[in-house]
Design an enzyme around this catalytic site. Structure first.
Site, PDB file in Angstrom:
ATOM      1  N   LYS A 174       0.716  -1.101   0.149  1.00  0.00           N
ATOM      2  CA  LYS A 174       0.011  -0.118   0.137  1.00  0.00           C
ATOM      3  C   LYS A 174       1.034   1.236   0.114  1.00  0.00           C
ATOM      4  O   LYS A 174       1.403   1.564   0.965  1.00  0.00           O
ATOM      5  CB  LYS A 174      -0.917  -0.029   1.145  1.00  0.00           C
ATOM      6  CG  LYS A 174      -2.304   0.731   1.306  1.00  0.00           C
ATOM      7  CD  LYS A 174      -2.033   2.072   0.722  1.00  0.00           C
ATOM      8  CE  LYS A 174      -1.678   2.920   1.747  1.00  0.00           C
ATOM      9  NZ  LYS A 174      -1.754   4.442   1.585  1.00  0.00           N
ATOM     10  N   GLY A 227       6.847   5.938   7.901  1.00  0.00           N
ATOM     11  CA  GLY A 227       5.841   7.093   7.703  1.00  0.00           C
ATOM     12  C   GLY A 227       5.975   7.891   8.973  1.00  0.00           C
ATOM     13  O   GLY A 227       7.029   7.617   9.587  1.00  0.00           O
ATOM     14  N   SER A 228       5.008   8.592   9.477  1.00  0.00           N
ATOM     15  CA  SER A 228       4.999   9.590  10.571  1.00  0.00           C
ATOM     16  C   SER A 228       5.136   8.510  11.970  1.00  0.00           C
ATOM     17  O   SER A 228       4.508   7.667  11.871  1.00  0.00           O
ATOM     18  CB  SER A 228       4.086  10.212  10.688  1.00  0.00           C
ATOM     19  OG  SER A 228       2.753   9.835  10.576  1.00  0.00           O
ATOM     20  N   GLU A 249       9.356   2.552  10.739  1.00  0.00           N
ATOM     21  CA  GLU A 249      10.262   3.433  10.788  1.00  0.00           C
ATOM     22  C   GLU A 249       9.691   4.814  10.712  1.00  0.00           C
ATOM     23  O   GLU A 249       8.842   4.980   9.788  1.00  0.00           O
ATOM     24  CB  GLU A 249      11.101   3.175   9.181  1.00  0.00           C
ATOM     25  CG  GLU A 249      12.136   2.086   9.306  1.00  0.00           C
ATOM     26  CD  GLU A 249      13.240   2.205  10.279  1.00  0.00           C
ATOM     27  OE1 GLU A 249      13.394   3.351  10.927  1.00  0.00           O
ATOM     28  OE2 GLU A 249      13.536   1.049  11.122  1.00  0.00           O
ATOM     29  N   CYS A 283      13.551  11.518   6.296  1.00  0.00           N
ATOM     30  CA  CYS A 283      13.442  11.330   7.515  1.00  0.00           C
ATOM     31  C   CYS A 283      14.965  11.538   8.010  1.00  0.00           C
ATOM     32  O   CYS A 283      14.996  12.099   9.318  1.00  0.00           O
ATOM     33  CB  CYS A 283      13.118  10.055   7.826  1.00  0.00           C
ATOM     34  SG  CYS A 283      13.996   9.002   6.862  1.00  0.00           S
TER      35      CYS A 283
END
Ligand code: NAD
Length: 479
Positions: A174, A227-228, A249, A283
């Site tokens: 996804k 992601g966040s 992560e 990041c």
């Protein structure tokens, strides 16, 4: 260019009927580059079923045979490098020169893991009994859900999928909504390499719908998310409850520490690259610059000049060092920090655009100072081209300032002094610590991941990724 997003499920391409969204270029918001079709949960369910159906045959292949599919995908992606890079640049605004490098990184990662199919993966353990052979082997997990962000639309999916596939897992992927056109192209490269049906399934859709369904209710054996931190923590809790192996992560607030004996030229070029390439949307971006007072003025002047000289333009212009940020939502988030900087900080430098900034989601690179060490500009992940300069008296204060963060992804020190370098390597609370190098840019064959709230303490890339995508079976044979 008009592209459309597609889902790839059980070897079939599907354009889901449902919500459609025109995809506009962040470099020029009047330019439509494609259409995104949101899939519903039914498509995700089919994808999970297809992945289950394919898993036994895929895991039964030899590692060498699985590796051939990765080599083939790498060759196709390399042939299509310019096209894929251009699509991604148009879709999420990463400058084309950087994006080409990212696609090549994806190709190299595929080749690296393709070779892992024929490398040793277990150990022989002496038995306490004679006539017993005891050994371990690493076996696949089963169906892995892969949820990816938009900021590395090619490299991050590949650094998850390549080790998952070579380890014998099947995948439901996804991607981030605003990298869905690129994701469809990446999946197409696997399809063109004749990857067997159901081994990789792509479901394009909303995180809150498809991502959430995968995490909360679908029959998956493992999940790898980037992601966040907010989303990642929610995902981790759900996976822990269901005993699904997971890897999250997440965010970072990375510091570059510049000590008085640093090579200034080297430090400036690494800081500018770390803070402003990809418009700060990494990041691993350099977000805090911690400098010893003695050289603070010298560093400030050098950074001011470098920032004023940056070429800020459309992502598809090869001259652009910085393009726009990826979306309107991303612009609005970053702009809150820009406004805070204007009202609460001293703006030391701001870039000048070579385009009309109203044409797209452009945020000018900015260097600020004059805020306390607990200001949101210093504590929160901005994920945009805004870096804060903090002045300290000595290395002790520099290290404690560096570690004053809920995040711990990467940290750099610039120094010519070996003792200072080793001290920083020992004491910086980050998963990746670097000397005289920018905070971003860790090589793919090295473990990648963070401490504290940056990561769920597993590592991606290199050999470490193979640990995540496998489980250990202990075997014993009496003869
Ligand atoms: P995000 O958390 O909004 O989305 C990431 C992915 O999760 C997307 O595919 C999204 O659709 C999906 N998602 C959203 N809500 C979900 C839910 N409830 N359940 C399941 N999936 C859901 O992050 P983003 O804005 O795409 O990416 C930016 C963030 O990613 C930054 O915080 C950045 O630091 C982080 N990041 C971390 C790394 C790393 O390796 N540590 C690398 C790149 C980006």
């Amino acid at each position: 260019m008009t592209e459309q997003s597609r889902c790839w499920v059980g070897g079939e391409w599907i354009v889901p009927i449902g919500k459609e969204v025109a995809v506009m270029s962040p470099s020029d918001v009047t330019q439509e580059i494609g259409v995104m079709h949101y899939a519903g949960v039914d498509v995700a369910r089919q994808a999970v079923e297809a992945a289950h159906q394919a898993k036994k045959a895929w895991a039964s292949l030899t590692g060498a045979a699985r590796g051939q599919y990765l080599f083939q995908t790498a060759a196709i992606m390399e042939q299509q490098l310019d096209e894929i890079a251009m699509l991604a640049s148009l879709e999420m605004g990463k400058p084309i020169t950087e994006m080409r490098g990212e696609v090549m990184r994806g190709v190299n990662i595929l080749r690296y893991y393709a070779g892992e199919g024929v490398r040793a993966n277990g150990s022989v353990i002496p038995s306490n009994e004679s006539g017993v052979l005891q050994y371990t082997k690493k076996v696949s997990l089963g169906v892995v859900a892969v949820i990816t962000p938009w900021n590395f639309p090619v490299a991050i999916p590949i650094w998850k999928m390549a080790p998952a596939l070579i380890s014998g897992n099947t995948i439901v992927w996804k991607p981030a909504e605003i990298a869905s056109l690129t994701a469809s192209r990446v999946a197409q490269a696997f399809a063109d390499a004749q990857l067997p049906a159901g081994v990789l399934n792509l479901v394009v859709g909303k995180g809150s719908v498809i991502g959430n369904a995968l995490v909360s209710e679908m029959d998956i054996d493992a999940l790898s998310f980037t992601g966040s931190t907010a989303t990642g923590q929610g995902i981790a809790a759900q996976c822990a409850r269901r005993n699904v192996k997971y890897q999250t992560e997440m965010g970072g607030k990375n510091a570059a520490v510049v000590l008085r004996d640093a090579n200034m030229e080297r430090a400036v070029s690494a800081i500018v690259s770390g803070a402003f390439r990809s418009a700060g949307q990494k990041c691993t971006a350099t977000s805090r610059i911690i400098v010893e007072r003695e050289i603070s003025e010298q560093l400030t002047e050098a950074l001011q000049k470098a920032i004023t000289d940056l070429y800020i333009g459309s992502a598809i212009n090869p001259q652009s060092y910085l393009g726009p940020v990826a979306s309107k939502a991303q612009y609005e988030t970053v702009d809150k920090y820009v406004q805070r900087a204007r009202s609460h900080a001293i703006v030391l430098a701001e870039g000048k655009p070579q385009v009309d900034p109203a044409q797209g989601h452009y945020v000018m690179p900015m260097l600020v100072s004059g805020v306390s060490s607990d200001d949101p500009l210093v504590m929160e992940e901005i994920f945009g081209p805004v870096a804060t300069l903090l002045t300290v008296n000595d290395i002790d204060e520099a290290i404690s300032m560096c570690n004053k963060s809920i995040y711990g992804l990467t940290a750099s020190v610039f120094t010519q002094n070996l003792s200072s370098a080793f001290r920083f390597l020992d004491e910086a609370e980050a998963g990746m610590v670097r000397v005289n190098q920018e905070t971003a840019g860790v090589e793919y064959q090295s473990p990648f991941g963070g401490m504290k709230l940056s990561s769920s303490h597993t590592r991606e890339q290199g050999q470490a990724a193979l640990d995540f995508y496998t489980q250990t079976k202990t075997c014993a044979i009496a003869f």
